[in-house]
Write an enzyme that holds these catalytic residues in place. Structure first.
Site, PDB file in Angstrom:
ATOM      1  CB  CYS A 110      23.830 -78.381  11.080  1.00 40.26           C
ATOM      2  SG  CYS A 110      24.878 -76.805  11.001  1.00 40.26           S
ATOM      3  CG  HIS A 244      22.574 -79.834   7.666  1.00 39.74           C
ATOM      4  ND1 HIS A 244      21.809 -78.613   7.622  1.00 39.74           N
ATOM      5  CD2 HIS A 244      23.676 -79.481   7.747  1.00 39.74           C
ATOM      6  CE1 HIS A 244      22.625 -77.742   7.859  1.00 39.74           C
ATOM      7  NE2 HIS A 244      23.844 -78.233   8.003  1.00 39.74           N
ATOM      8  CG  ASN A 274      24.775 -75.016   6.609  1.00 43.80           C
ATOM      9  OD1 ASN A 274      23.915 -74.929   7.394  1.00 43.80           O
ATOM     10  ND2 ASN A 274      25.923 -75.574   6.787  1.00 43.80           N
TER      11      ASN A 274
END
Lengths: 317, 72
Positions: A110, A244, A274
């Site tokens: 990520c 994020h 996500n």
């Protein structure tokens, strides 16, 4: 010499999947998913490849920047897994766009987009690039255990891209790593090697939600403070934070500890879930195209993810 | 002393009246889910300068107090 961002783009698959859709395939509910994570919908590939999404986002960013593919000096693609082990997704995107420059993939889960920007900053500082495409693509739908209701509801597919040109708009950038597979891991399925018996790694995402939540809240709060410190600025000078987009609860907790007011944190995970390394550039593209991000404003981007990795940067838009 | 600090932290975290929180009050009654529990564990560690397990088995306020006292 650092860089400035001169174009942004994003590409999502066509199929939007709601929490109610998911409650038909696993034992979950809109109420559980939303209260735990802040997610309402996500976009899941029904056949779109990583290449299609990546090239789509890249083309939009190039158009936005007014840059032709032939003018690129470098393509950095962040992804945990492209369509193939080889060619790399970066190479495939290069070919699709009709660019002629070097291209490679970076895997920092990520944190991949921030890692890619950090790498790009080195090329600019060395005078080795004038135009760089950074494209982040993660096809989480290919990596999830779709029977695990605690994880499959949290992720989505997507791609985001930026075009970088020479400039002085990067105030600071850093990346970190602390190798640990205990709480967050996605394994491969290997070929049946006749000389190696009994390797049966599960090729799906495994995550200890509570431990990763703890890691993420600390990482995000500390990294935002480190961004402010190393850029030599104050929290009041920051206009936007794009974290994020993993979980709104992480962002709520970290915002309190970070010293920056919650309204400055840009969130779109309610729509996209996500999307791993694509989440920050997707958010940046939305924010830039909304007109709310104004040239001259200071922006912090901060990521955390598998590795365990983190990264942060401060950019003058 | 530990109980009062824990009670006040939980009251502020959930925006409730501290007097409604007793040792036997459960985290479930306070509508704290497992992510809230992790958050509280982190805040307690910072407040008392101790280390706790992320998956500490705490169901009531009294159990939180006992756990902290065992680490002091």
């Amino acid at each position: 010499m650092s860089f400035k961002i001169i174009g942004t783009g994003r590409e999502l698959p066509g199929r939007m999947v709601t929490n109610d859709d998911l409650s038909k395939i696993v034992d979950t509910s809109d109420e559980w998913i939303f209260s735990r994570s802040g997610i309402k919908t996500r976009y899941i590939s029904t056949g779109e490849s990583a290449l299609e999404l990546g090239a789509g986002a890249a083309r939009k960013a190039l158009d936005d920047a007014g840059v032709r593919p032939e003018d690129l000096d470098l393509i950095i693609c962040s992804t945990m897994q492209g369509d193939h082990c080889t060619p790399s997704l970066g190479c495939e995107i290069q070919s699709q766009l009709g660019a002629g420059c070097p291209a490679f993939d970076v895997n920092a889960a990520c944190s991949g987009f921030i890692y890619a920007l950090d790498i790009a900053s080195g090329y600019f500082a060395a005078g080795r690039a004038k135009r760089v495409l950074v494209v982040s693509v993660d096809m989480m739908s290919r990596l999830l255990d779709w029977t695990d209701r605690t994880t499959c509801v949290l992720f989505g597919d997507g791609a985001g891209a930026v075009v970088l040109a020479e400039g002085d708009n990067l105030l600071t950038s850093f990346i970190t790593a602390k190798g640990d597979s205990q709480y967050l891991k996605i394994s491969f399925k290997y070929a049946d090697n006749p000389f190696c018996i009994g390797s049966d790694a599960s090729p799906y995402l495994y995550m200890d939600g509570r431990e990763i939540f703890r890691f993420a809240v600390s990482a995000l709060a500390e990294d935002i403070q480190r961004c402010i410190r190393e850029a030599g600025i104050t929290p009041e000078m920051v206009s936007w934070v794009i974290p994020h987009q993993a979980n709104s609860r992480i962002i709520d907790s970290a915002a309190v500890k970070s010293g920056i007011t919650r309204e400055k944190f840009y969130l779109n995970l309610d729509k996209y879930g996500n999307t791993s390394s694509a989440s920050i550039p997707i958010g940046l593209d939305e924010l830039a195209r909304s007109g709310k991000l104004i040239r001259g404003q200071l922006l912090i981007m901060s990521a955390f993810g598998g590795g365990l990795t983190t990264g942060g940067c401060v950019i003058r838009w | 002393m530990v109980f009062e600090k824990v009670r006040d932290m939980l009251a502020e975290y959930k925006s409730v009246d501290a007097s409604t929180i007793k040792p036997e009050t459960t985290l479930e009654e306070l509508k704290l889910d497992s992510l809230d529990t992790v958050q509280i564990v982190m805040d307690l560690e910072a407040e008392f300068n101790i280390t706790l397990e992320t998956d500490a088995q705490i169901k009531t306020v009294g159990e939180i107090v006992a756990l902290i006292e065992s680490k002091l």
